[in-house]
Design an enzyme around this catalytic site. Sequence first.
Site, PDB file in Angstrom:
ATOM      1  N   GLY A 246       4.625   4.441  -0.343  1.00 43.45           N
ATOM      2  CA  GLY A 246       3.869   3.364   0.277  1.00 43.45           C
ATOM      3  C   GLY A 246       3.986   2.082  -0.520  1.00 43.45           C
ATOM      4  O   GLY A 246       4.957   1.876  -1.258  1.00 43.45           O
ATOM      5  N   SER A 247       2.994   1.236  -0.407  1.00 42.85           N
ATOM      6  CA  SER A 247       3.051  -0.079  -1.039  1.00 42.85           C
ATOM      7  C   SER A 247       2.825   0.011  -2.540  1.00 42.85           C
ATOM      8  O   SER A 247       2.171   0.932  -3.041  1.00 42.85           O
ATOM      9  CB  SER A 247       1.994  -1.004  -0.426  1.00 42.85           C
ATOM     10  OG  SER A 247       0.691  -0.603  -0.825  1.00 42.85           O
ATOM     11  N   THR A 248       3.357  -0.968  -3.260  1.00 41.16           N
ATOM     12  CA  THR A 248       3.147  -1.034  -4.708  1.00 41.16           C
ATOM     13  C   THR A 248       1.670  -1.212  -5.028  1.00 41.16           C
ATOM     14  O   THR A 248       1.157  -0.620  -5.988  1.00 41.16           O
ATOM     15  CB  THR A 248       3.976  -2.182  -5.301  1.00 41.16           C
ATOM     16  OG1 THR A 248       5.373  -1.888  -5.105  1.00 41.16           O
ATOM     17  CG2 THR A 248       3.714  -2.350  -6.783  1.00 41.16           C
ATOM     18  N   GLU A 249       0.981  -1.994  -4.225  1.00 43.11           N
ATOM     19  CA  GLU A 249      -0.450  -2.228  -4.451  1.00 43.11           C
ATOM     20  C   GLU A 249      -1.232  -0.918  -4.434  1.00 43.11           C
ATOM     21  O   GLU A 249      -2.026  -0.636  -5.341  1.00 43.11           O
ATOM     22  CB  GLU A 249      -0.992  -3.180  -3.380  1.00 43.11           C
ATOM     23  CG  GLU A 249      -2.477  -3.458  -3.499  1.00 43.11           C
ATOM     24  CD  GLU A 249      -3.009  -4.297  -2.352  1.00 43.11           C
ATOM     25  OE1 GLU A 249      -4.153  -4.775  -2.455  1.00 43.11           O
ATOM     26  OE2 GLU A 249      -2.294  -4.457  -1.341  1.00 43.11           O
ATOM     27  N   VAL A 250      -1.001  -0.092  -3.422  1.00 43.10           N
ATOM     28  CA  VAL A 250      -1.710   1.184  -3.331  1.00 43.10           C
ATOM     29  C   VAL A 250      -1.194   2.155  -4.387  1.00 43.10           C
ATOM     30  O   VAL A 250      -1.961   2.940  -4.953  1.00 43.10           O
ATOM     31  CB  VAL A 250      -1.586   1.780  -1.918  1.00 43.10           C
ATOM     32  CG1 VAL A 250      -2.222   3.170  -1.854  1.00 43.10           C
ATOM     33  CG2 VAL A 250      -2.237   0.860  -0.900  1.00 43.10           C
ATOM     34  N   GLY A 251       0.093   2.099  -4.692  1.00 43.56           N
ATOM     35  CA  GLY A 251       0.652   2.957  -5.734  1.00 43.56           C
ATOM     36  C   GLY A 251      -0.021   2.751  -7.073  1.00 43.56           C
ATOM     37  O   GLY A 251      -0.280   3.715  -7.814  1.00 43.56           O
ATOM     38  N   GLU A 269       7.013   6.239  -4.842  1.00 39.95           N
ATOM     39  CA  GLU A 269       8.124   5.515  -4.211  1.00 39.95           C
ATOM     40  C   GLU A 269       7.493   4.369  -3.450  1.00 39.95           C
ATOM     41  O   GLU A 269       6.830   4.572  -2.433  1.00 39.95           O
ATOM     42  CB  GLU A 269       8.912   6.450  -3.288  1.00 39.95           C
ATOM     43  CG  GLU A 269      10.294   5.919  -2.934  1.00 39.95           C
ATOM     44  CD  GLU A 269      10.311   5.169  -1.633  1.00 39.95           C
ATOM     45  OE1 GLU A 269      10.126   3.930  -1.681  1.00 39.95           O
ATOM     46  OE2 GLU A 269      10.499   5.790  -0.586  1.00 39.95           O
ATOM     47  N   CYS A 303      11.490   1.021   3.567  1.00 39.89           N
ATOM     48  CA  CYS A 303      11.433   0.597   2.171  1.00 39.89           C
ATOM     49  C   CYS A 303      12.821   0.329   1.617  1.00 39.89           C
ATOM     50  O   CYS A 303      12.966  -0.369   0.608  1.00 39.89           O
ATOM     51  CB  CYS A 303      10.724   1.649   1.325  1.00 39.89           C
ATOM     52  SG  CYS A 303      11.496   3.284   1.417  1.00 39.89           S
TER      53      CYS A 303
END
EC number: 1.2.1.3
Length: 501
Positions: A246-251, A269, A303
């Site tokens: 998913g998104s870097t923010e949520v990661g 990822e 992605c």
Amino acid sequence: MSSSGMPDLPAPLTNIKIQHTKLFINNEWHDSVSGKTFPVFNPATEEKICEVEEADKEDVDKAVKAAREAFQMGSPWRTMDASERGQLIYKLADLIERDRLLLATLESINAGKIFASAYLMDLDYCIKVLRYCAGWADKIQGRTIPVDGEFFSYTRHEPIGVCGQIFPWNAPMILLACKIGPALCCGNTVIVKPAEQTPLTALHVASLIKEAGFPPGVVNIVPGYGPTAGAAISSHMDVDKVAFTGSTEVGKMIQEAAAKSNLKRVTLELGAKNPCIVFADADLDSAVEFAHQGVFTNQGQSCIAASKLFVEETIYDEFVQRSVERAKKYVFGNPLTPGVNHGPQINKAQHNKIMELIESGKKEGAKLECGGGPWGNKGYFIQPTIFSNVTDDMRIAKEEIFGPVQQIMKFKSLDEVIKRANNTYYGLVAGVFTKDLDKAVTVSSALQAGTVWVNCYLAASAQSPAGGFKMSGHGREMGEYGIHEYTEVKTVTMKISEKNS
């Protein structure tokens, strides 16, 4: 079967009745503890498909308890021969192949995927991934180690334990297979949280998990929202690993939750802004088509999209012209309709975000070559959009768009383009197009990305590992490297009376 080896394309199913909308825990269907449900929509029509039970913290607790019990020493899953584990995964792949038409139709209705793409590509890849992982089940081996002294030492590759698996809406079947396949072949148990936008194929696969004969609790599927169900998995003290796409923010939030809870293992990822470099000596027809497919496949919702295209200045104008001609060939409409090859974005929020970034490109001075607006009166459609004369400081050149938008930038030299391509926080994939072998090796070595494709793009396979550098994440999925992400290495050393060579 076609001459290419791909199955012939049947017509999609009509008037599908959605059979599975509940939580799948311990091989049983459950209502949510709270009684809450959430709506699932068709992005091509904006119509509601059904309501699905909404997992919350209490439901995640139930799923974790079931997964932990299934992982206990002496359980049917833990005492099962590794080869039999593999046979169960093979059986699951066979059942998915049997239900391929239904799953592809669901994927098209729920995720907005072009039916032909869902049937021929996504389901094909999903089945191949599971069969690849099934083959690994009885080939995960430790080593004997010639240590000093009167000792015998060896290693075991043991399953990590209970694994949380969270993934987004852009490729539900592919992501499901890439998560559960490696985890199960190593002997782990899993709690799967599919995206709230696209839970329907995962829930059908849940029914196949039971039909295949997996013991209760080995696979649990709990649709829900990220801030509730996803957060509960990431912070749970009895989850041993979480894998997130998913998104870097949520990661970042997931990694923080993992660290603050029980320091669970994490595979991430995440976001990307992937450079694709076309040198003047490249096969122009091939480069135009690969770069085009790289950014417009699945309406740009990938992605690994080729979202940062650099073209050498001597071929720049011709490349732009050919790219525009290619982008104008799309047929819009319902993804289930034969001949349609451009579907909707997943929802209104994504549609609005993409349109806002397109408008920023116009305002910041990029030249709009084609597209640039929505399409139709119903559904979340956006025209394939191409910008030329894009500079590195523009938002469309820096931010992940996740939509059908191609930015074409000009470069003069090899050193310059390497520096510009690497000038990003991300590092997931990259593409290089050239007939010069020395140039291909030099550039692919210099690019800061987990995967580099040379004279091709989107060439992913079950056998090759994938993952990111920098803020595109860490850890690998697929290939042998991805399998070992789901094991812990244990060293066992014994005192012996005499050691002989």
